[in-house]
Design a protein around this motif. Structure first.
Motif, PDB file in Angstrom:
ATOM      1  N   VAL A 263      12.719  30.209  74.039  1.00 46.55           N
ATOM      2  CA  VAL A 263      14.116  29.774  73.905  1.00 46.55           C
ATOM      3  C   VAL A 263      14.147  28.438  73.169  1.00 46.55           C
ATOM      4  O   VAL A 263      13.593  27.443  73.633  1.00 46.55           O
ATOM      5  CB  VAL A 263      14.789  29.648  75.288  1.00 46.55           C
ATOM      6  CG1 VAL A 263      16.186  29.050  75.141  1.00 46.55           C
ATOM      7  CG2 VAL A 263      14.867  31.004  75.967  1.00 46.55           C
ATOM      8  N   ARG A 264      14.810  28.440  72.012  1.00 51.05           N
ATOM      9  CA  ARG A 264      14.917  27.201  71.231  1.00 51.05           C
ATOM     10  C   ARG A 264      16.346  26.938  70.763  1.00 51.05           C
ATOM     11  O   ARG A 264      16.611  25.973  70.061  1.00 51.05           O
ATOM     12  CB  ARG A 264      13.991  27.256  70.010  1.00 51.05           C
ATOM     13  CG  ARG A 264      12.513  27.341  70.372  1.00 51.05           C
ATOM     14  CD  ARG A 264      11.616  27.200  69.144  1.00 51.05           C
ATOM     15  NE  ARG A 264      11.816  28.303  68.205  1.00 51.05           N
ATOM     16  CZ  ARG A 264      12.081  28.156  66.915  1.00 51.05           C
ATOM     17  NH1 ARG A 264      12.205  26.944  66.409  1.00 51.05           N
ATOM     18  NH2 ARG A 264      12.238  29.211  66.128  1.00 51.05           N
ATOM     19  N   GLY A 265      17.254  27.816  71.143  1.00 53.55           N
ATOM     20  CA  GLY A 265      18.633  27.667  70.693  1.00 53.55           C
ATOM     21  C   GLY A 265      19.628  27.679  71.832  1.00 53.55           C
ATOM     22  O   GLY A 265      19.267  27.878  73.000  1.00 53.55           O
ATOM     23  N   THR A 266      20.877  27.445  71.501  1.00 56.39           N
ATOM     24  CA  THR A 266      21.967  27.460  72.489  1.00 56.39           C
ATOM     25  C   THR A 266      23.141  28.250  71.919  1.00 56.39           C
ATOM     26  O   THR A 266      23.238  28.463  70.710  1.00 56.39           O
ATOM     27  CB  THR A 266      22.438  26.038  72.826  1.00 56.39           C
ATOM     28  OG1 THR A 266      22.846  25.378  71.614  1.00 56.39           O
ATOM     29  CG2 THR A 266      21.333  25.231  73.494  1.00 56.39           C
ATOM     30  N   LEU A 387      17.472  41.114  67.396  1.00 51.43           N
ATOM     31  CA  LEU A 387      17.530  40.294  66.194  1.00 51.43           C
ATOM     32  C   LEU A 387      18.449  40.930  65.150  1.00 51.43           C
ATOM     33  O   LEU A 387      19.304  40.257  64.553  1.00 51.43           O
ATOM     34  CB  LEU A 387      16.122  40.120  65.614  1.00 51.43           C
ATOM     35  CG  LEU A 387      15.998  39.342  64.302  1.00 51.43           C
ATOM     36  CD1 LEU A 387      16.272  37.864  64.537  1.00 51.43           C
ATOM     37  CD2 LEU A 387      14.620  39.523  63.683  1.00 51.43           C
ATOM     38  N   ARG A 388      18.307  42.229  64.950  1.00 52.75           N
ATOM     39  CA  ARG A 388      19.137  42.919  63.959  1.00 52.75           C
ATOM     40  C   ARG A 388      20.607  42.947  64.375  1.00 52.75           C
ATOM     41  O   ARG A 388      21.505  42.756  63.543  1.00 52.75           O
ATOM     42  CB  ARG A 388      18.617  44.343  63.739  1.00 52.75           C
ATOM     43  CG  ARG A 388      19.320  45.062  62.596  1.00 52.75           C
ATOM     44  CD  ARG A 388      18.772  46.445  62.369  1.00 52.75           C
ATOM     45  NE  ARG A 388      19.533  47.135  61.328  1.00 52.75           N
ATOM     46  CZ  ARG A 388      19.416  48.430  61.045  1.00 52.75           C
ATOM     47  NH1 ARG A 388      18.544  49.190  61.733  1.00 52.75           N
ATOM     48  NH2 ARG A 388      20.144  48.975  60.093  1.00 52.75           N
ATOM     49  N   LYS A 416      23.270  31.758  60.538  1.00 54.62           N
ATOM     50  CA  LYS A 416      22.110  31.873  59.655  1.00 54.62           C
ATOM     51  C   LYS A 416      21.159  32.904  60.236  1.00 54.62           C
ATOM     52  O   LYS A 416      20.434  32.610  61.186  1.00 54.62           O
ATOM     53  CB  LYS A 416      21.400  30.525  59.530  1.00 54.62           C
ATOM     54  CG  LYS A 416      22.072  29.555  58.594  1.00 54.62           C
ATOM     55  CD  LYS A 416      21.184  28.331  58.379  1.00 54.62           C
ATOM     56  CE  LYS A 416      21.798  27.396  57.343  1.00 54.62           C
ATOM     57  NZ  LYS A 416      20.920  26.216  57.117  1.00 54.62           N
ATOM     58  N   PRO A 417      21.143  34.115  59.704  1.00 46.70           N
ATOM     59  CA  PRO A 417      20.244  35.156  60.238  1.00 46.70           C
ATOM     60  C   PRO A 417      18.779  34.727  60.146  1.00 46.70           C
ATOM     61  O   PRO A 417      18.349  34.206  59.112  1.00 46.70           O
ATOM     62  CB  PRO A 417      20.535  36.362  59.333  1.00 46.70           C
ATOM     63  CG  PRO A 417      21.900  36.102  58.782  1.00 46.70           C
ATOM     64  CD  PRO A 417      22.002  34.625  58.627  1.00 46.70           C
ATOM     65  N   ALA A 418      18.049  34.936  61.220  1.00 44.05           N
ATOM     66  CA  ALA A 418      16.624  34.603  61.236  1.00 44.05           C
ATOM     67  C   ALA A 418      15.838  35.686  60.510  1.00 44.05           C
ATOM     68  O   ALA A 418      16.203  36.864  60.522  1.00 44.05           O
ATOM     69  CB  ALA A 418      16.139  34.466  62.673  1.00 44.05           C
ATOM     70  N   ARG A 419      14.726  35.283  59.900  1.00 44.22           N
ATOM     71  CA  ARG A 419      13.917  36.230  59.135  1.00 44.22           C
ATOM     72  C   ARG A 419      12.959  37.023  60.012  1.00 44.22           C
ATOM     73  O   ARG A 419      12.502  38.091  59.632  1.00 44.22           O
ATOM     74  CB  ARG A 419      13.133  35.484  58.056  1.00 44.22           C
ATOM     75  CG  ARG A 419      14.006  34.980  56.912  1.00 44.22           C
ATOM     76  CD  ARG A 419      13.205  34.203  55.909  1.00 44.22           C
ATOM     77  NE  ARG A 419      12.671  32.964  56.482  1.00 44.22           N
ATOM     78  CZ  ARG A 419      11.919  32.105  55.808  1.00 44.22           C
ATOM     79  NH1 ARG A 419      11.596  32.350  54.549  1.00 44.22           N
ATOM     80  NH2 ARG A 419      11.487  31.003  56.392  1.00 44.22           N
ATOM     81  N   VAL A 421      11.302  37.549  64.407  1.00 42.26           N
ATOM     82  CA  VAL A 421      11.459  37.281  65.842  1.00 42.26           C
ATOM     83  C   VAL A 421      10.959  35.881  66.180  1.00 42.26           C
ATOM     84  O   VAL A 421      11.588  35.148  66.950  1.00 42.26           O
ATOM     85  CB  VAL A 421      10.698  38.348  66.662  1.00 42.26           C
ATOM     86  CG1 VAL A 421      10.634  37.945  68.137  1.00 42.26           C
ATOM     87  CG2 VAL A 421      11.364  39.711  66.518  1.00 42.26           C
ATOM     88  N   LYS A 422       9.836  35.491  65.601  1.00 43.99           N
ATOM     89  CA  LYS A 422       9.265  34.174  65.910  1.00 43.99           C
ATOM     90  C   LYS A 422      10.100  33.042  65.332  1.00 43.99           C
ATOM     91  O   LYS A 422      10.177  31.957  65.909  1.00 43.99           O
ATOM     92  CB  LYS A 422       7.835  34.089  65.385  1.00 43.99           C
ATOM     93  CG  LYS A 422       6.829  34.874  66.206  1.00 43.99           C
ATOM     94  CD  LYS A 422       5.405  34.574  65.768  1.00 43.99           C
ATOM     95  CE  LYS A 422       4.399  35.292  66.664  1.00 43.99           C
ATOM     96  NZ  LYS A 422       2.991  35.003  66.263  1.00 43.99           N
ATOM     97  N   ALA A 423      10.719  33.280  64.187  1.00 48.47           N
ATOM     98  CA  ALA A 423      11.507  32.228  63.548  1.00 48.47           C
ATOM     99  C   ALA A 423      12.884  32.053  64.185  1.00 48.47           C
ATOM    100  O   ALA A 423      13.528  31.024  64.004  1.00 48.47           O
ATOM    101  CB  ALA A 423      11.663  32.525  62.059  1.00 48.47           C
ATOM    102  N   ALA A 424      13.334  33.038  64.934  1.00 52.51           N
ATOM    103  CA  ALA A 424      14.684  33.001  65.513  1.00 52.51           C
ATOM    104  C   ALA A 424      14.810  31.927  66.577  1.00 52.51           C
ATOM    105  O   ALA A 424      13.881  31.686  67.351  1.00 52.51           O
ATOM    106  CB  ALA A 424      15.023  34.364  66.107  1.00 52.51           C
TER     107      ALA A 424
END
Length: 671
Positions: A263-266, A387-388, A416-419, A421-424
């Motif tokens: 978890v890195r986002g809110t 993710l999709r 901003k869509p992540a490229r 799973v790890k980058a999301a």
């Protein structure tokens, strides 16, 4: 008193002897190999640990004098027996009991017996302790009609006794209505609605300890779990379990259960509410099933000189039947090659062959069958799927049609869509969606019993995540609707239990307050009509009204002075403030040279003050509390109702006294 102290000393000696007997066991000649020896040694180590004498904890806290021997025919006049009730069973060298485990059936009248229903108990004795030393006792003659029932002074003292160090156990203070819930059967689920100080957490901990005692073998196989709101709270309660006779009870937060990605986002509160809505389960179900592609070509299996052809229409029937069964995506994918192979075997049998299971398994592994399965029912990665959904507006629109409106879809889409799973930058609500998708692909493991504390703050999707962990087991749900402090907080227990999958659970309400003083709970209850209309206010049963004061102050040093004043009393002190106010108060404490701890850290005689952000106060309690700036606590939340609920929580953390300090005007709801 001398006789009771002697029995205490003899009981401690007997416990030491029980421990030494295990320590002195020689297992060299009773194990067949090193694996058995290691398993047996581990069991012995656990037994030795369980037999430890907690020197500062009373070994027994009560005594029951039965009028007749339990189980005997009263008409026979069998003389009654005397039992000492404590944390664990202790026996002497001959095997005779010296202390009876509080969970044993013979101990139940200690909690349940009354003048109206003495349960064949002539005398109930409660013991008072200072540290581990027996200092007082108090008797109730339940069979004496001339003696009027009175509130136990020792019980009141035990509830009000200042606490420094680990959270003390509460086994001696369990009340009849609480004990009835504690000793409920394993097969049934229960939901306990309880206001501040009603002992709902105590009920949950005692219940899991009782169930492990009464159903140890079964729960050893299926497992138990205590779920709390945060790590501080789990650390706070784990310290009491050994005194209840249990050392190995797994604990976790809901975030721990669904930790599939970092978890890195809110989320905004609006997005979090939508993602936590139970409707998202249908969106995910549609998205998972969308990966199934109707077969367009036949499958041709070559075995030796023969070619066996399964036509496309027959493959389509197999796929439709699997979809109609609505089983897990992964389970259906595993079944598909066997179904195709079975269709081939039917053709073989019609041709006069006699294939067996080995032939079917071989056909299921055939390259043509594998290729067909991959094309028809491809593997699904749950994190990639979510993710999709969150990155692809068209994909979300297809599967959310008729479930989420356009504005709701737009709210949960990533800017901003992540490229990958790890980058999301996953949010806590996203991980719950991944957990739901994971369960759609592969069934989650179910435990025998789950205790869910502070449940009112869970979203419907979080309830589903917990419910998946006890689909074949039972649950104890603990909470208070008035203390719900999330935008998605539970509106009713019926709704929450439906999401949990435990609609049949019995809802019990605890309204007798044992922890919070009368004046404090009366003041805090002014907020109830605004935060939980219709909820029964807690009625304190404490004879001591407690200490309560409102103070209009102008500076932070004056707040610190209030803390110093309370530290002159014995016990712990909590300084609770809006999260935004914590840095300023921490600086003021440092300037004043006053040491303090963070939430969940153990207090000591040297450091008894804890600085608590209001967002972490839930579930904690202190002998005395200074509550800083109620208006700031309310304003620190996204909406007024949530803010008032947060304030209600903060106001009800004190066991003996509360000082409310404020420079700004108080919220009008407290008028």
């Amino acid at each position: 008193m001398l006789r009771e102290r002697t029995h205490l000393g003899e009981s401690r000696a007997a416990l030491r002897a029980m421990r030494e007997d295990v320590e002195n066991l020689d297992i060299r000649d009773v194990t067949a190999n090193w694996v058995n020896a290691a398993v047996l040694q581990r069991q012995m180590d656990e037994r030795i640990k369980a037999l430890a004498d907690l020197s500062h904890t009373p070994l027994f806290f009560g005594r029951l004098d039965y009028l007749h021997a339990p189980g005997a025919d009263k008409a026979e006049g069998a003389e009654g027996e005397r039992f000492y009730i404590g944390r664990r069973h202790v026996h002497d060298a001959e095997g005779d009991p010296m202390v009876i485990d509080w969970r044993a059936p013979v101990s139940q009248p200690f909690y349940r017996a009354s003048k109206k229903d003495p349960m064949d108990v002539g005398l109930r004795r409660r013991f008072g302790y200072t540290g581990g030393d027996l200092t007082a006792y108090e008797d109730e003659h339940l069979s004496d009609p001339s003696e009027t029932a009175a509130t136990s002074k020792l019980l009141q003292q035990e509830i009000e006794r200042p606490r420094v160090g680990p959270m003390r156990d509460i086994v001696a203070t369990i009340q009849p209505e609480q004990d009835e819930i504690v000793r409920g059967g394993l097969s049934g689920s229960v939901c306990v609605q309880g206001g501040p100080g009603t002992g709902k957490t105590a009920v949950g901990l005692h219940r899991v300890a009782y169930l492990l005692y009464a159903h140890r073998e079964r729960l050893a196989r299926t497992g138990t779990l205590v779920i709390g709101p945060n790590k501080s709270f789990l650390h706070y309660i784990e310290q009491v379990l050994p005194a209840l006779g249990e050392l190995e009870v797994k604990q976790a937060t809901v975030d721990d259960l669904v930790a599939h990605v970092e978890v890195r986002g809110t989320d905004t509160s609006t997005a979090a509410v939508i993602k936590g809505d139970a409707r998202m389960a249908e969106v995910l179900r549609r998205a998972v099933r969308s990966h199934v592609t109707p077969p367009g070509e036949p499958v041709v299996v070559v075995r030796g000189s023969r070619r066996w052809r399964v036509p496309a229409y027959e493959l389509e029937e197999i796929v439709r039947e699997l979809l109609d069964r609505d089983i897990r995506y992964g389970a259906a994918r595993e079944a598909l090659p066997q179904r195709i192979a079975h269709a081939v075997l039917v053709q073989m049998e019609r041709a006069g062959e006699a294939p067996d299971d080995r032939v079917q398994d071989a056909v299921a592994r055939d390259s043509a069958v594998k290729a067909a399965v991959k094309a028809i029912w491809p593997p699904v990665d749950p994190a990639r799927l979510v993710l999709r959904l969150l990155a692809d507006a068209d994909f979300l629109a297809v599967h959310a049609e008729g479930v989420l409106d356009a504005d709701e879809q737009k709210e949960i889409l990533w800017a901003k869509p992540a490229r990958s799973v790890k980058a999301a930058k996953w949010s806590p609500a996203d991980t719950v969606l991944i957990d739901e998708a994971t369960d759609l692909v592969q069934r989650s493991h179910s435990l025998g019993h789950v205790v869910l504390d502070e449940a009112q703050d869970l979203s419907p999707m979080q309830y589903r995540a917990v419910g998946r962990r006890c689909t074949t087991g039972s649950a104890t749900v603990l909470g208070d609707l008035a203390q719900g402090t999330t935008p998605w907080a539970t509106r009713s227990w019926g709704e929450a239990l439906a999401h949990l999958g435990k609609e049949e659970a019995v809802v019990e309400e605890l309204t007798a307050g044992f922890r919070v003083p009368t004046d404090v709970i009366t003041y805090a209850s002014r907020l109830l009509p605004h935060i939980a209309p219709g909820l029964t206010p807690v009625a304190s049963v404490r004879e001591n009204p407690g200490f309560f004061e409102l103070r209009a102050i102008a500076t932070d040093p004056e707040v610190i002075d209030s803390c110093r004043e309370l530290l002159r009393q014995e016990g712990s002190v909590g300084l609770i403030a809006a999260d935004a106010r914590v840095p300023a108060l921490a600086e003021a404490l440092a300037t004043a040279g006053l040491g303090y701890l963070g939430p969940g850290e153990e207090t000591t005689q040297d450091t008894r003050l804890t600085l608590v952000p209001a967002s972490l106060a839930k579930g904690l309690e202190y002998d005395y509390v200074v509550l800083d700036e109620p208006r700031a606590v309310v304003d620190g939340e996204p909406d007024e109702r949530t803010g008032l609920r947060r304030l209600y929580v903060a106001l009800t953390r004190a066991v003996s006294g509360l000082i409310v300090t404020h420079a700004a005007p108080l919220p009008p709801q407290l008028s």
